[in-house]
Design an enzyme around this catalytic site. Structure first.
Site, short mmCIF file in Angstrom:
data_model
loop_
_atom_site.label_atom_id
_atom_site.label_comp_id
_atom_site.label_asym_id
_atom_site.label_seq_id
_atom_site.Cartn_x
_atom_site.Cartn_y
_atom_site.Cartn_z
N GLU A 36 0.43 -3.58 -8.22
CA GLU A 36 -0.31 -4.60 -8.90
C GLU A 36 -0.69 -4.08 -10.07
OE1 GLU A 36 -2.52 -5.94 -4.73
OE2 GLU A 36 -3.03 -7.13 -6.55
N ARG A 261 -1.85 4.55 5.24
CA ARG A 261 -2.29 4.86 3.81
C ARG A 261 -2.94 6.33 3.75
NH1 ARG A 261 -4.14 0.64 1.31
NH2 ARG A 261 -5.31 1.63 -0.14
N LYS A 271 -8.87 1.17 -5.73
CA LYS A 271 -8.95 0.88 -7.21
C LYS A 271 -10.08 0.25 -7.81
CE LYS A 271 -4.56 -1.16 -7.07
NZ LYS A 271 -3.28 -1.70 -7.49
P1 ATP Z 1 -5.94 -2.87 -3.86
O1 ATP Z 1 -7.00 -1.71 -4.02
O2 ATP Z 1 -5.98 -3.65 -5.19
O3 ATP Z 1 -5.82 -3.31 -2.61
P2 ATP Z 1 -3.63 -1.06 -3.71
O4 ATP Z 1 -4.15 0.24 -3.55
O5 ATP Z 1 -3.13 -1.77 -2.38
O6 ATP Z 1 -4.74 -1.79 -4.40
P3 ATP Z 1 -1.11 -1.53 -5.02
O7 ATP Z 1 -0.99 -1.63 -6.43
O8 ATP Z 1 -1.08 -2.90 -4.25
O9 ATP Z 1 -2.61 -1.05 -4.66
O10 ATP Z 1 -0.23 -0.56 -4.37
C1 ATP Z 1 0.97 -0.45 -4.55
C2 ATP Z 1 1.44 0.11 -3.28
O11 ATP Z 1 1.03 1.19 -3.01
C3 ATP Z 1 1.55 -0.80 -2.10
O12 ATP Z 1 2.68 -0.83 -1.43
C4 ATP Z 1 0.47 0.07 -1.29
O13 ATP Z 1 0.47 -0.24 0.24
C5 ATP Z 1 0.89 1.36 -1.47
N1 ATP Z 1 -0.58 2.45 -1.65
C6 ATP Z 1 -1.66 1.84 -2.19
N2 ATP Z 1 -2.68 2.76 -1.82
C7 ATP Z 1 -2.11 3.57 -0.93
C8 ATP Z 1 -2.54 4.75 -0.09
N3 ATP Z 1 -3.71 5.50 -0.15
N4 ATP Z 1 -1.64 5.51 0.66
C9 ATP Z 1 -0.25 5.31 0.50
N5 ATP Z 1 0.06 4.19 0.01
C10 ATP Z 1 -0.72 3.43 -0.87
MG MG Z 2 -2.61 -3.93 -2.72
#
Ligand code: ATP
Ligand code: MG
Length: 559
Positions: A36, A261, A271
């Protein structure tokens, strides 16, 4: 990229190989990385990027970069641009142009009308608060909305009016008609569309209704014919809902696979929290070298190779876990050890005068550029009567086993002579040591008869006559608490910020560092790996310490 020994398959690759064997997707492998655009990418995203792009590469498939841009209020092109830059920097490329959920707004809208016509979606006039109250709890079933049984025709008319802007924000929403008693709360008639009179960074003012993330994400995967939709564990509970949409819309079904994650010690990764640090001025920006963002790591001196290697070592798990940040540091150390040129630099200088060395004489001495890489060759460094050494390399009253310079101790000056302490000169009023005096043994330099004479300590130094001054920024972890995202009731994660995460110092470096360009990486012998900051210039050199030399991970793995 270097070739790695064959590793056993991770569970995602096992699923893919089984699908390829059974022909489930005609042996196609098509993944996507779906950020996003509401913040900068961090090391957790890097794991997801390596997994999605790496998996596609491994199986000769494709990986899309798709922005899930369904929330115009929090999104910005600044984030889109930084995300593209970071994915490329990590070494990955997407085919053709990047994709956007907003490219499919028209299709998603048609999907919504399809559900309405099928009697599977309805326009609801309850306020968001009321919807929340009607939802029930995990232990109590929800209550149906009084608007749930509107006719398909009425719903269609209202939804079209929502689109054409006849209602203000929040007056109505479109909801799925599923089951208000469902044990999974997400299945209790979730919201599909909300009214939002907001400019979108790509569609401008074309839309005043926007799909919810949940109504967009799975359908976008379907539209793009994604085979393996890899996401983090928190989406496991969303899977039944995504499957419901796909089934009711009668469209192609990708397979969602969840993995744990990445969590790192002494690091926050959300974020929202990172944005708070930036907006509150707790760091200098998204690319502050203490931030876990990709651009922060880049500025700190991390390399794409080290980050990819880290992602490889940690692998993918099905259960949440916490990775020691020292493993990440181990990966960058390993990479820089191979490639960084060595320099002599003194960070807390102490003047050293060699009493029996000729006044105003300068000698050129050979120094090895990189002991790990013979092809890197040697360079000349100047040696003279007055030098600087590190304050901590001298002690007037040392404890036992102090093998650096002290009364009675001999030490070798790296690449040069063995010296012997003769005395100190102190400031009359403060009593602080102003300079250390010594004598040198002229036969102990390389090429001389006693060049192999052994002493217990070797210290680094620079010549006072021509060393250059620079600023060094020494970093520690940004947080003092291992699990920095965990805070007790009534407390804030920012209370765990480390007050000494940044120390700025002046330092003296051998003159060959004068031409150092932003982004270049060096090892200052015994002091750590350093990277030239983007704000550095000929007139003001600035080095960020990427990491110290001591490898605590090596100890952990040995123990
Ligand atoms: P938010 O904090 O808004 O939920 P997010 O960290 O999920 O954001 P996105 O932009 O939705 O951020 O993430 C893009 C992709 O990265 C998604 O598929 C998410 O699952 C993956 N992702 C985000 N954080 C992690 C993490 N800590 N480890 C592994 N993958 C991640
Ligand atoms: Mg997300």
């Amino acid at each position: 990229m270097e070739t790695k020994p064959e590793k056993s398959l991770n569970f995602i690759h096992e699923i893919i190989e089984e699908d390829n064997r059974t022909g489930k997707y005609e042996k196609r492998v098509h993944t996507r990385f779906p950020p996003e655009p509401n913040g900068y990418l961090h090391i957790g995203h890097a794991k997801s990027i390596c997994l999605n792009f790496g998996t596609a590469a491994k199986y000769n498939g494709k990986c899309n970069l798709r922005f899930d841009d369904t929330n115009p209020v929090k999104e910005d092109v600044e984030y889109v641009d930084s995300i593209k830059e970071d994915v490329r920097w990590l070494g990955f490329n997407w085919e053709g142009k990047e994709l956007y959920a907003s490219d499919y707004f028209e299709t998603l809208y048609e999907y919504a009308e399809f559900l309405i016509k099928k009697g599977k979606a309805f326009v609801c006039d309850l306020s968001v608060e009321e919807i929340g109250k009607y939802r029930g709890t995990v232990t109590q079933p929800g209550k149906e909305s009084p608007y749930r049984n509107r006719s398909a025709d009425e719903n269609l008319e209202l939804f079209r009016k929502m689109r054409s802007g006849e209602f203000p924000d929040g007056e109505k929403v479109l909801r799925a008609k599923i089951d208000m008693t469902h044990p999974n709360m997400l299945m209790r008639d979730p919201i599909l569309y909300r009214i939002l009179h907001a400019e979108h960074h790509r569609t401008g003012s074309k839309w005043c209704i926007y799909p919810m993330y949940d109504f967009a994400h799975g359908q976008c995967d379907s539209i793009e014919s994604i085979t393996h939709s890899i996401c983090t564990l928190e989406f496991e509970v969303h899977r039944p809902l995504y499957n419901w949409f796909i089934k009711e819309l009668e469209i192609y079904a990708p397979q969602q696979i969840e993995f744990a994650r990445l969590n790192l010690t002494y690091t926050v990764m959300s974020k929202r929290k990172l944005l708070e640090l930036v907006q509150g001025g707790f760091v200098s920006g998204w690319d502050d070298p203490r931030m876990p963002t990709i651009c922060g790591l880049r500025r700190r001196g991390y390399t794409p190779e080290a980050i990819r290697n880290f992602a490889d070592i940690i692998g993918v798990a099905k259960r949440d876990n916490m990775i020691d940040v020292s493993l990440l540091e181990h990966c960058i150390r390993e990479d820089l050890n191979k490639q960084a040129s060595r320099k002599l630099a003194v960070i807390n200088p102490l003047k050293l005068v060699i009493e029996n060395y000729k006044e105003s004489f300068i000698e050129e001495i050979d120094a090895v550029n990189n002991p790990e890489n013979p092809e890197a060759g040697t360079r000349k460094i100047s040696f003279s009567k007055v030098l600087y050494i590190e304050q901590e390399d001298f002690m007037e009253n040392p404890p036992a086993k102090f093998f650096r310079l002290a009364p009675g101790n001999e030490v070798r000056l790296k690449y040069a002579y063995i010296i012997k302490f003769t005395g100190v000169i102190k400031d009359d009023t403060t009593g602080k040591i102003k300079e250390v005096r010594c004598t040198y043994d002229p036969d102990t330099r390389s090429g001389m008869p006693l060049s192999n004479r052994k002493v217990k300590g070797t210290i680094h130094w620079v010549a006072a006559c021509n060393s250059i001054e620079a600023e060094v920024r020494l970093y520690e972890q940004l947080f003092t608490k291992e699990k920095s995202e965990e805070v007790e009731e009534g407390h804030d994660f920012k209370e765990n910020l480390n007050p000494s995460s940044l120390q700025v110092k002046r330092c003296f470096i051998e003159p060959s560092a004068k031409q150092a360009k932003p982004g270049e990486k060096y090892q200052f012998e015994r002091m750590g790996y350093f990277c030239v900051d983007p704000d550095s210039s000929k007139d003001k050199l600035i080095f960020n310490r990427t990491v110290t030399l001591k490898d605590s991970w090596a100890k952990i793995t040995k123990a």
